[in-house]
Motif scaffolding. Structure first.
Motif, PDB file in Angstrom:
ATOM      1  N   GLU A 147       5.297   8.576   0.404  1.00 19.83           N
ATOM      2  CA  GLU A 147       4.526   7.432   0.894  1.00 19.83           C
ATOM      3  C   GLU A 147       3.071   7.761   1.216  1.00 19.83           C
ATOM      4  O   GLU A 147       2.168   7.005   0.861  1.00 19.83           O
ATOM      5  CB  GLU A 147       5.205   6.847   2.136  1.00 19.83           C
ATOM      6  CG  GLU A 147       6.610   6.332   1.859  1.00 19.83           C
ATOM      7  CD  GLU A 147       7.348   5.974   3.127  1.00 19.83           C
ATOM      8  OE1 GLU A 147       7.554   4.772   3.368  1.00 19.83           O
ATOM      9  OE2 GLU A 147       7.712   6.900   3.890  1.00 19.83           O
ATOM     10  N   PHE A 148       2.833   8.863   1.888  1.00 22.49           N
ATOM     11  CA  PHE A 148       1.467   9.148   2.340  1.00 22.49           C
ATOM     12  C   PHE A 148       0.551   9.560   1.195  1.00 22.49           C
ATOM     13  O   PHE A 148      -0.586   9.121   1.123  1.00 22.49           O
ATOM     14  CB  PHE A 148       1.471  10.235   3.411  1.00 22.49           C
ATOM     15  CG  PHE A 148       2.140   9.831   4.693  1.00 22.49           C
ATOM     16  CD1 PHE A 148       2.468   8.504   4.944  1.00 22.49           C
ATOM     17  CD2 PHE A 148       2.439  10.782   5.665  1.00 22.49           C
ATOM     18  CE1 PHE A 148       3.083   8.131   6.134  1.00 22.49           C
ATOM     19  CE2 PHE A 148       3.036  10.416   6.851  1.00 22.49           C
ATOM     20  CZ  PHE A 148       3.373   9.095   7.085  1.00 22.49           C
ATOM     21  N   ASN A 155       0.830  -1.207   0.000  1.00 26.13           N
ATOM     22  CA  ASN A 155       0.000   0.000   0.000  1.00 26.13           C
ATOM     23  C   ASN A 155       0.867   1.261   0.000  1.00 26.13           C
ATOM     24  O   ASN A 155       0.560   2.247   0.673  1.00 26.13           O
ATOM     25  CB  ASN A 155      -0.946  -0.017   1.201  1.00 26.13           C
ATOM     26  CG  ASN A 155      -2.125   0.934   1.041  1.00 26.13           C
ATOM     27  OD1 ASN A 155      -2.472   1.352  -0.072  1.00 26.13           O
ATOM     28  ND2 ASN A 155      -2.757   1.295   2.153  1.00 26.13           N
ATOM     29  N   GLY A 156       1.980   1.204  -0.739  1.00 19.59           N
ATOM     30  CA  GLY A 156       2.865   2.362  -0.851  1.00 19.59           C
ATOM     31  C   GLY A 156       3.958   2.440   0.188  1.00 19.59           C
ATOM     32  O   GLY A 156       4.785   3.359   0.146  1.00 19.59           O
ATOM     33  N   ILE A 157       4.005   1.503   1.126  1.00 22.58           N
ATOM     34  CA  ILE A 157       5.035   1.476   2.163  1.00 22.58           C
ATOM     35  C   ILE A 157       5.987   0.323   1.864  1.00 22.58           C
ATOM     36  O   ILE A 157       5.574  -0.843   1.804  1.00 22.58           O
ATOM     37  CB  ILE A 157       4.421   1.289   3.567  1.00 22.58           C
ATOM     38  CG1 ILE A 157       3.355   2.353   3.837  1.00 22.58           C
ATOM     39  CG2 ILE A 157       5.506   1.317   4.634  1.00 22.58           C
ATOM     40  CD1 ILE A 157       3.864   3.778   3.803  1.00 22.58           C
ATOM     41  N   ALA A 213       0.439   0.142   5.643  1.00 24.29           N
ATOM     42  CA  ALA A 213       0.885  -1.171   5.181  1.00 24.29           C
ATOM     43  C   ALA A 213      -0.111  -2.272   5.558  1.00 24.29           C
ATOM     44  O   ALA A 213      -0.188  -3.300   4.881  1.00 24.29           O
ATOM     45  CB  ALA A 213       2.263  -1.493   5.754  1.00 24.29           C
ATOM     46  N   CYS A 214      -0.884  -2.043   6.603  1.00 27.13           N
ATOM     47  CA  CYS A 214      -1.948  -2.988   6.972  1.00 27.13           C
ATOM     48  C   CYS A 214      -3.112  -2.936   5.982  1.00 27.13           C
ATOM     49  O   CYS A 214      -3.966  -3.819   5.998  1.00 27.13           O
ATOM     50  CB  CYS A 214      -2.464  -2.684   8.375  1.00 27.13           C
ATOM     51  SG  CYS A 214      -1.418  -3.315   9.710  1.00 27.13           S
ATOM     52  N   GLY A 215      -3.150  -1.885   5.162  1.00 29.82           N
ATOM     53  CA  GLY A 215      -4.170  -1.799   4.131  1.00 29.82           C
ATOM     54  C   GLY A 215      -5.161  -0.674   4.270  1.00 29.82           C
ATOM     55  O   GLY A 215      -6.025  -0.489   3.400  1.00 29.82           O
ATOM     56  N   TYR A 216      -5.089   0.114   5.346  1.00 27.68           N
ATOM     57  CA  TYR A 216      -6.058   1.180   5.546  1.00 27.68           C
ATOM     58  C   TYR A 216      -5.988   2.215   4.427  1.00 27.68           C
ATOM     59  O   TYR A 216      -4.915   2.547   3.925  1.00 27.68           O
ATOM     60  CB  TYR A 216      -5.850   1.854   6.905  1.00 27.68           C
ATOM     61  CG  TYR A 216      -6.286   0.989   8.061  1.00 27.68           C
ATOM     62  CD1 TYR A 216      -7.632   0.814   8.344  1.00 27.68           C
ATOM     63  CD2 TYR A 216      -5.352   0.335   8.861  1.00 27.68           C
ATOM     64  CE1 TYR A 216      -8.044   0.011   9.413  1.00 27.68           C
ATOM     65  CE2 TYR A 216      -5.748  -0.473   9.919  1.00 27.68           C
ATOM     66  CZ  TYR A 216      -7.100  -0.635  10.179  1.00 27.68           C
ATOM     67  OH  TYR A 216      -7.508  -1.442  11.223  1.00 27.68           O
ATOM     68  N   ASP A 217      -7.163   2.733   4.059  1.00 27.21           N
ATOM     69  CA  ASP A 217      -7.251   3.732   3.000  1.00 27.21           C
ATOM     70  C   ASP A 217      -6.867   5.121   3.491  1.00 27.21           C
ATOM     71  O   ASP A 217      -6.347   5.939   2.730  1.00 27.21           O
ATOM     72  CB  ASP A 217      -8.684   3.783   2.449  1.00 27.21           C
ATOM     73  CG  ASP A 217      -9.154   2.417   1.988  1.00 27.21           C
ATOM     74  OD1 ASP A 217      -8.563   1.881   1.037  1.00 27.21           O
ATOM     75  OD2 ASP A 217     -10.112   1.880   2.583  1.00 27.21           O
TER      76      ASP A 217
END
Length: 205
Positions: free
Chosen positions: A185-186, A8-10, A129-133
């Motif tokens: 990243e963010f 997720n970008g991380i 990284a856990c997947g949160y939007d």
């Protein structure tokens, strides 16, 4: 050389923790800033649905009054003390624990390619990284206003509390980590309710 994975970008090195990519929606990262309760009041007034998962960070995570889904800290050796107290005192179920190194009670170890010298920044990256939007920071202002558990004004001797400018100077590398993360990243997915991080990342809509 360990492999690199983008979650997720991380970017992380080595095998991803088992929770990687398993969550959706919005997550609040609960820090220990003096603004914590004001941040929460302001957010809940703005967004009455309150549909969040909660990630506690250090003492902010221990005192947060709602059930936590996650607990993050760069003080990995303290998680073995914080977590049992949290579970017993607040009578809640399992909490996923996250740190940058393996210690007792640490479930998920994140080997970040880009560093995070502060627990709040580490938590924001881990939750993405856990997947949160979307990740929203409460009590993570990164300024000189102290912690919600600090002594009241007047108890400290003159000169014991650094000014915001000297704090920025002493920890400029830490500020650069936030600034770099916001770009690389963010990408607009992390917001903050107060302080320097709000100025940098903006408030949630």
């Amino acid at each position: 050389m360990p492999s690199t994975t983008s979650l997720n970008g991380i970017e992380i090195t080595g095998d991803p923790p088992k929770v990687a990519g398993n969550f959706l929606g919005r997550c609040l990262v609960i820090g220990s800033g003096a603004c914590l309760w004001d941040d929460a009041r302001k957010l809940y007034r703005h967004d009455s649905e309150n549909k969040y998962d909660y990630c506690g960070v250090n003492f902010g995570g221990y005192f947060w009054p709602y059930p936590l889904k996650h607990f993050c800290s760069l003080h990995a050796n303290y998680i073995q003390y914080w977590l049992p107290l949290r579970l017993k005192t607040f009578s809640q179920g399992w909490i996923h624990s996250h740190a940058a190194k393996k210690e007792p009670a640490v479930e998920n170890v994140w080997n970040l390619v880009r560093p995070a010298a502060m627990s709040g920044l580490f938590a924001a990256k881990a939750m993405l990284a856990c997947g949160y939007d979307e990740v929203i920071l409460l009590g993570n202002p990164m300024d000189d206003t102290g912690h919600f558990y600090d002594p009241p004004p007047g108890m400290l001797a003159p000169g014991e509390q650094a000014s915001w400018e000297s704090m920025r100077y002493r920890h400029r590398e830490n500020m650069l980590e936030w600034e770099q993360a916001s770009i690389d990243e963010f990408k607009g997915r992390v917001k903050s309710m107060s302080g320097y991080t709000r100025d940098l990342l903006g408030e949630p809509k």
